[in-house]
Design a protein around this motif. Structure first.
Motif, mmCIF file in Angstrom:
data_model
loop_
_atom_site.group_PDB
_atom_site.id
_atom_site.type_symbol
_atom_site.label_atom_id
_atom_site.label_comp_id
_atom_site.label_asym_id
_atom_site.label_seq_id
_atom_site.Cartn_x
_atom_site.Cartn_y
_atom_site.Cartn_z
ATOM 1 N N LEU A 86 1.080 -0.988 0.116
ATOM 2 C CA LEU A 86 0.144 -0.099 0.031
ATOM 3 C C LEU A 86 0.536 0.778 0.038
ATOM 4 O O LEU A 86 0.566 2.197 -0.243
ATOM 5 N N ALA A 87 1.850 1.474 0.865
ATOM 6 C CA ALA A 87 2.598 2.308 0.946
ATOM 7 C C ALA A 87 3.523 2.238 -0.567
ATOM 8 O O ALA A 87 3.717 3.241 -0.750
ATOM 9 N N GLN A 90 0.751 3.831 -3.047
ATOM 10 C CA GLN A 90 0.381 5.431 -2.154
ATOM 11 C C GLN A 90 1.380 7.078 -3.059
ATOM 12 O O GLN A 90 1.274 7.240 -3.553
ATOM 13 N N GLN A 91 2.657 5.964 -3.121
ATOM 14 C CA GLN A 91 3.689 6.737 -3.660
ATOM 15 C C GLN A 91 3.428 6.633 -5.076
ATOM 16 O O GLN A 91 3.804 8.181 -5.465
ATOM 17 N N THR A 92 3.524 5.726 -6.260
ATOM 18 C CA THR A 92 3.997 5.675 -7.034
ATOM 19 C C THR A 92 1.720 6.488 -7.834
ATOM 20 O O THR A 92 2.479 7.515 -8.674
ATOM 21 N N TYR A 93 1.626 6.280 -6.815
ATOM 22 C CA TYR A 93 -0.235 7.548 -7.169
ATOM 23 C C TYR A 93 0.606 8.869 -6.842
ATOM 24 O O TYR A 93 0.374 9.612 -7.969
ATOM 25 N N LEU A 117 -3.509 1.767 -6.145
ATOM 26 C CA LEU A 117 -3.552 2.205 -4.895
ATOM 27 C C LEU A 117 -5.035 1.935 -4.382
ATOM 28 O O LEU A 117 -5.382 1.051 -2.954
ATOM 29 N N ARG A 118 -6.132 1.249 -4.898
ATOM 30 C CA ARG A 118 -7.601 0.838 -4.723
ATOM 31 C C ARG A 118 -7.347 -0.936 -4.406
ATOM 32 O O ARG A 118 -7.500 -1.455 -3.449
ATOM 33 N N VAL A 124 -5.151 -4.056 2.341
ATOM 34 C CA VAL A 124 -5.199 -4.163 3.685
ATOM 35 C C VAL A 124 -5.980 -4.603 4.276
ATOM 36 O O VAL A 124 -6.378 -5.123 5.818
ATOM 37 N N ASN A 125 -7.078 -4.568 4.255
ATOM 38 C CA ASN A 125 -8.677 -4.041 4.985
ATOM 39 C C ASN A 125 -9.023 -6.044 4.956
ATOM 40 O O ASN A 125 -8.892 -6.263 5.900
#
Length: 262
Positions: A86-87, A90-93, A117-118, A124-125
């Protein structure tokens, strides 16, 4: 034969018939059956080793009470991995969004970054849910009926660690001959007796089988064998007075059988 002897013979025959009728009535066992319960089985989604038991057999629990814990090393490792993914997503996004604002990036790259990202957030959920389910909680209130796996034992996936018996899930199962079936209907109240039980036990019929059985799976009276019988189930008015597996006798109405008066 003289008239006096004739009268004596008639009186003796009537007395014998009365005695035989009384014996037959005293032997009336009612409808034979037993006590069962619809258990609630609590199990983990995935296999693991039981690390803690918070309850013992016979304990009363409320809905939401903690019951047990299963080792969660693999689930924590999976959560760490999905958090790292996820991290990165997030950076790529963030990079794609920044380039899109300056006009240096393409819409396709931004859309791909949003999608990644989604997916990472969803994973993660899922990992968090898997980790949370390593602890078992009571879905309903009731009594811990049986514990199948103790601390230190491996429990397979979807195998119950323990069972809970809610008071309202207690039921009586008994069999009625075909000839007596018209006497009963759903909603009728019947009287229940058992060894050393209270005298005011009753139950309400909620199920009558539509298919006959020739030999019920469990029967407590040899006289009832090989008869065409129908299964009936009823809810007791005082479930706390009964025990699972306990043999019972069921009678229609509130009349006390002669056998109980003796």
């Amino acid at each position: 034969m003289t008239p006096s002897r004739t009268r004596l013979s008639i009186l003796a025959a009537l007395a014998l018939a009365a005695v035989l009728a009384g014996c037959n009535e005293r032997r009336d066992p009612g409808y034979q059956g037993w006590v069962e319960a619809d258990m609630i089985f609590v199990s983990p989604d995935e296999s693991g080793r039981v690390t803690k038991l918070n309850v013992r057999e016979g304990d009363e629990v409320k809905a939401g009470a903690p019951l047990y814990s299963v080792d969660d090393d693999l689930q924590r490792a999976d959560l760490n991995q999905t958090n790292a993914t996820l991290a990165n997503a997030q950076q790529t996004y963030d990079r794609a969004a920044s380039l899109s604002k300056t006009g240096s990036g393409t819409q396709a790259n931004l859309d791909a970054a949003v999608s990644a990202l989604r997916v990472a957030e969803a994973r993660v959920n899922t990992s968090q849910t898997r980790l949370a389910r390593r602890r078992g909680f009571a879905p309903v209130g009731g009594t811990i009926q049986q514990i199948y796996f103790r601390e230190g034992e491996m429990v397979p996936a979807q195998r119950p660690v323990l069972s809970i018996m809610p008071p309202g899930n207690m039921k009586l199962r008994f069999f009625v001959p075909e000839t007596d079936l018209p006497k009963l209907a759903v909603g009728d109240e019947v009287r229940v007796t058992c060894d050393n039980c209270a005298a005011d036990l009753t139950a309400k019929i909620y199920f009558i089988a539509t298919q006959a059985e020739y030999t019920p799976p469990v029967i407590y009276s040899l006289e009832e064998r090989n008869k065409l019988v129908y299964l009936i189930q009823a809810r007791p008015n005082r479930p706390d007075s009964l025990r699972v597996g306990q043999p019972i006798s069921v009678y229609l109405g509130a009349r006390t059988p002669v056998a109980d008066k003796r």
